[in-house]
Design a protein around this motif. Structure first.
Motif, mmCIF file in Angstrom:
data_model
loop_
_atom_site.group_PDB
_atom_site.id
_atom_site.type_symbol
_atom_site.label_atom_id
_atom_site.label_comp_id
_atom_site.label_asym_id
_atom_site.label_seq_id
_atom_site.Cartn_x
_atom_site.Cartn_y
_atom_site.Cartn_z
ATOM 1 N N UNK A 105 -29.662 -110.654 43.494
ATOM 2 C CA UNK A 105 -30.934 -110.231 42.840
ATOM 3 C C UNK A 105 -31.351 -111.321 42.009
ATOM 4 N N UNK A 106 -30.426 -111.750 41.132
ATOM 5 C CA UNK A 106 -30.644 -112.862 40.275
ATOM 6 C C UNK A 106 -30.932 -114.333 41.088
ATOM 7 N N UNK A 107 -30.371 -114.420 42.087
ATOM 8 C CA UNK A 107 -30.529 -115.666 42.927
ATOM 9 C C UNK A 107 -32.114 -115.434 43.784
ATOM 10 N N UNK A 108 -32.590 -114.247 43.747
ATOM 11 C CA UNK A 108 -33.919 -114.284 44.421
ATOM 12 C C UNK A 108 -34.047 -113.282 45.575
ATOM 13 N N UNK A 109 -32.831 -113.040 45.939
ATOM 14 C CA UNK A 109 -33.001 -111.827 46.913
ATOM 15 C C UNK A 109 -33.288 -110.328 46.141
ATOM 16 N N UNK A 110 -34.521 -110.090 45.986
ATOM 17 C CA UNK A 110 -35.000 -109.139 45.037
ATOM 18 C C UNK A 110 -34.332 -107.599 45.708
ATOM 19 N N UNK A 111 -33.825 -106.789 44.886
ATOM 20 C CA UNK A 111 -33.061 -105.679 45.351
ATOM 21 C C UNK A 111 -33.902 -104.478 44.359
ATOM 22 N N UNK A 112 -33.981 -103.506 45.233
ATOM 23 C CA UNK A 112 -34.227 -102.098 44.512
ATOM 24 C C UNK A 112 -33.290 -101.082 45.025
#
Length: 241
Positions: A105-112
């Motif tokens: 998530x922090x690297x850009x693969x946005x998670x929800x």
């Protein structure tokens, strides 16, 4: 698409559609071999600019395979692929998987994160989608879909689910299902006694759950703050979507 229509229902309907359209060209291919599924996914990922993904559970891979998967995602992010991923809340119960998700998530693969059941889904751009043949986690095979009408429906389902999902970094994800139930009732303004009656547990058990909620949300005892109110605020930030 009606929000009540689950991905599991859609997957079953896709199979029915394939059967009904015998003899008519349709861009839905059944892949029974998992290695072939992996190859087709890798081929789609090589040129895609965007990925939408749903994962009902964490990856079963461990050790070297998991590290390879992580490096692959990071490589695609560096290449410029936009990624959004929805995972089921149970995935975060595993500290190792939770740490990996937060790193991605922090690297850009946005998670929800979402509490309701979801099924495996990958959609690359508006070009190709992969859905499990049988809507059961880790079941073999997948449907590879290039039919634009079906892809549009899958994207619509993803976007509706994304809108309902919570941010992965919300502190309420550290809570157990029972603790989330207790916190939801606190947010309704109920006392510990009322919560005990609603959940058919003892008031002492409620007290233990409330204390655990405070600890996991890192709400220390102070003279200036009402921890019950602060816990409710954390709950609202995590669910008001």
């Amino acid at each position: 698409m009606d929000e009540r229509v689950s991905l599991a229902q859609l997957a079953r309907r896709l199979e029915e559609v394939v059967g009904e359209l015998r003899g008519i060209p349709v861009e839905v291919e059944r892949l029974d071999d998992n290695e072939l599924v992996r190859q087709q996914i890798a081929r789609a990922a090589a040129t895609a600019a965007e990925l939408r993904a749903m994962h009902p559970i964490g990856s079963p891979d461990k050790g070297r395979q998991e590290q390879q998967s992580r490096r692959h995602v990071l490589d695609e992010l560096r290449r410029g692929m936009a990624m959004r991923t929805i995972v089921h809340a149970s995935v975060l119960d595993d500290p190792r998987k939770a740490a990996r998700i937060r790193e991605l998530h922090a690297s850009g693969d946005l998670h929800r994160v979402i509490d309701e059941p979801i099924q495996q889904l990958l959609v690359f751009d508006h070009a190709v989608a992969f859905v499990r043949i049988t809507p059961v986690p880790r079941s073999p095979g997948a449907l590879m879909i290039r039919q634009q009408g079906l892809i549009a429906n899958l994207i619509d389902l993803f976007e509706r689910t994304w809108a309902r999902a919570r941010e992965v970094n919300e502190p309420t994800h550290r809570l157990s299902p029972r603790e989330r139930e207790v916190l939801a009732l606190i947010a309704e303004g109920r006392s510990n006694g009322a919560i005990a009656r609603a959940l058919s547990i003892t008031e002492a058990a409620v007290g233990k759950h409330v204390a655990s909620v405070f600890a996991k949300l890192e709400l220390p005892t102070t003279q200036d703050d009402n921890r019950r109110v602060l816990a409710v605020l954390a709950y609202l930030r995590g669910t008001a979507r």
